[in-house]
Structures are given as structure tokens and as C-alpha cells.
Design an enzyme around this catalytic site. Structure first.
Site, PDB file in Angstrom:
ATOM      1  N   ILE A  44       0.875  -1.175   0.000  1.00  0.00           N
ATOM      2  CA  ILE A  44       0.000   0.000   0.000  1.00  0.00           C
ATOM      3  C   ILE A  44       0.912   1.225   0.000  1.00  0.00           C
ATOM      4  O   ILE A  44       1.585   1.501   0.995  1.00  0.00           O
ATOM      5  CB  ILE A  44      -0.917   0.004   1.251  1.00  0.00           C
ATOM      6  CG1 ILE A  44      -1.733  -1.300   1.317  1.00  0.00           C
ATOM      7  CG2 ILE A  44      -1.837   1.227   1.234  1.00  0.00           C
ATOM      8  CD1 ILE A  44      -2.476  -1.511   2.621  1.00  0.00           C
ATOM      9  N   CYS A  54       4.746  -2.492   2.957  1.00  0.00           N
ATOM     10  CA  CYS A  54       4.946  -3.665   2.094  1.00  0.00           C
ATOM     11  C   CYS A  54       3.892  -4.737   2.363  1.00  0.00           C
ATOM     12  O   CYS A  54       3.277  -4.774   3.443  1.00  0.00           O
ATOM     13  CB  CYS A  54       6.316  -4.289   2.344  1.00  0.00           C
ATOM     14  SG  CYS A  54       7.701  -3.270   1.855  1.00  0.00           S
ATOM     15  N   GLU A  56       4.213  -7.889   3.038  1.00  0.00           N
ATOM     16  CA  GLU A  56       4.500  -8.776   4.175  1.00  0.00           C
ATOM     17  C   GLU A  56       4.053  -8.148   5.488  1.00  0.00           C
ATOM     18  O   GLU A  56       3.455  -8.803   6.345  1.00  0.00           O
ATOM     19  CB  GLU A  56       6.007  -9.066   4.258  1.00  0.00           C
ATOM     20  CG  GLU A  56       6.588  -9.755   3.040  1.00  0.00           C
ATOM     21  CD  GLU A  56       7.060  -8.800   1.943  1.00  0.00           C
ATOM     22  OE1 GLU A  56       6.438  -7.733   1.763  1.00  0.00           O
ATOM     23  OE2 GLU A  56       8.049  -9.127   1.276  1.00  0.00           O
ATOM     24  N   CYS A  90      10.756  -5.513   6.537  1.00  0.00           N
ATOM     25  CA  CYS A  90       9.860  -6.666   6.651  1.00  0.00           C
ATOM     26  C   CYS A  90      10.559  -7.851   7.322  1.00  0.00           C
ATOM     27  O   CYS A  90       9.942  -8.596   8.079  1.00  0.00           O
ATOM     28  CB  CYS A  90       9.326  -7.062   5.278  1.00  0.00           C
ATOM     29  SG  CYS A  90       8.149  -5.855   4.647  1.00  0.00           S
TER      30      CYS A  90
HETATM   31  N1  THU Z   1       7.572  -4.301  -1.747  1.00  0.00           N
HETATM   32  C1  THU Z   1       6.826  -5.187  -1.023  1.00  0.00           C
HETATM   33  O1  THU Z   1       5.624  -4.991  -0.792  1.00  0.00           O
HETATM   34  N2  THU Z   1       7.449  -6.299  -0.560  1.00  0.00           N
HETATM   35  C2  THU Z   1       8.728  -6.668  -0.864  1.00  0.00           C
HETATM   36  O2  THU Z   1       9.170  -7.737  -0.457  1.00  0.00           O
HETATM   37  C3  THU Z   1       9.577  -5.768  -1.662  1.00  0.00           C
HETATM   38  C4  THU Z   1       8.989  -4.446  -1.987  1.00  0.00           C
HETATM   39  C5  THU Z   1       6.878  -3.130  -2.330  1.00  0.00           C
HETATM   40  C6  THU Z   1       7.184  -1.791  -1.744  1.00  0.00           C
HETATM   41  C7  THU Z   1       6.804  -0.872  -2.901  1.00  0.00           C
HETATM   42  O3  THU Z   1       5.417  -0.659  -2.892  1.00  0.00           O
HETATM   43  C8  THU Z   1       7.126  -1.694  -4.139  1.00  0.00           C
HETATM   44  O4  THU Z   1       7.203  -3.041  -3.707  1.00  0.00           O
HETATM   45  C9  THU Z   1       8.423  -1.295  -4.822  1.00  0.00           C
HETATM   46  O5  THU Z   1       9.471  -1.259  -3.923  1.00  0.00           O
END
Ligand code: THU
Length: 130
Positions: A44, A54, A56, A90
Site C-alpha cells: 500500500i 509492504c 509482508e 519486513c
Molecule cells: N515491496 C513489497 O511490498 N514487498 C517486498 O518484499 C519488496 C517491496 C513493495 C514496496 C513498494 O510498494 C514496491 O514493492 C516497490 O518497492
């Protein structure tokens, strides 16, 4: 919810509701609790980029705020050719609530999987203040 295929599908479905107007990079997580419940999370984003949450952490926070803290495994899905890997923030949050031995399944868009553990992702984690 037992199979790896089901874990993959739940993580992929979670990514379908990601709010990613800035990166256009959807991520999904499916966190399996020991009681059988599955908590899905997506990333989000925010116009103030650093406030992005993120996938996770969304999954973990949904579970903990629902009163669930005992987890069995987590699947993380990225729309990438090779599996993505969780960011440092995370990893720290996962290590707060999950054992070092807990399996982490990293999925690419084709379903390629890399299986690792919370402890492998973050060795020597910071655990508590005492
Ligand atoms: N992101 C995640 O949600 N999880 C991950 O393990 C790596 C990165 C997201 C954060 C951001 O919204 C996008 O991916 C690019 O970095």
C-alpha cells in the site's frame, strides 16, 4: 490450506489488490497461521513514498491486529521472472513474530519458488530490549 500451490494462489490473489500508483509493482503475501487462518497482505503506497507499507507487513499487521500471533509459513509473490525477497524492514517485523525456522516461500509470477526461512533472511536479528 496445505499445498504450496494454494499458498502461491493466495499470495498472487493478494497482489491483485495492491495499491501501487507510484511503483506499479504489486506484491502479495499470504501468511498462514497455526490455527489454519490465512492472512493476505498487499503493498500500500503513499504519495509520501517512505510511508509505503509492504505486502509482508500488511499481512503480519492484519493477523496481529486480529489477535493471531502464531504462524506456520508465509508466501510472498512478485510479478517478476525470478522470486523477490523481502526488504530489511519486513525481515525485522517477520522476525518479531515468527520463529527463525519458519519457512518463507518466495514466488515469481510463473510460480518458481525459492524456499528459505526467517532466520536465513535475517541472521542475528534484534529481538528485545532486555
Ligand atoms: N515491496 C513489497 O511490498 N514487498 C517486498 O518484499 C519488496 C517491496 C513493495 C514496496 C513498494 O510498494 C514496491 O514493492 C516497490 O518497492
Amino acid at each position: 490450506m496445505a499445498t504450496d500451490t494454494e499458498l502461491f494462489k493466495q499470495a498472487r490473489d493478494a497482489a491483485s489488490v495492491a495499491y501501487v500508483p507510484y511503483s506499479h509493482f504489486p506484491v502479495g503475501a499470504a501468511l498462514v497461521a497455526k490455527n489454519g487462518l490465512v492472512f493476505q497482505g498487499c503493498n500500500i503506497e503513499n504519495a509520501s513514498f517512505g510511508l509505503t507499507n509492504c505486502a509482508e507487513r500488511t499481512a503480519i499487521f492484519k493477523a496481529v491486529s486480529s489477535g493471531v500471533r502464531d504462524f506456520e509459513r508465509i508466501g510472498i509473490y512478485g510479478e517478476t521472472d525470478t522470486p523477490i525477497s523481502p526488504c530489511g524492514a519486513c525481515r525485522q517485523v517477520l522476525s518479531e513474530f515468527c520463529s527463525a525456522e519458519m519457512p518463507v516461500y518466495l514466488f515469481s509470477k510463473s510460480g518458481d519458488v525459492k524456499v528459505t526461512t526467517v532466520g536465513e533472511l535475517l541472521p542475528y536479528q534484534f529481538k528485545d530490549l532486555s
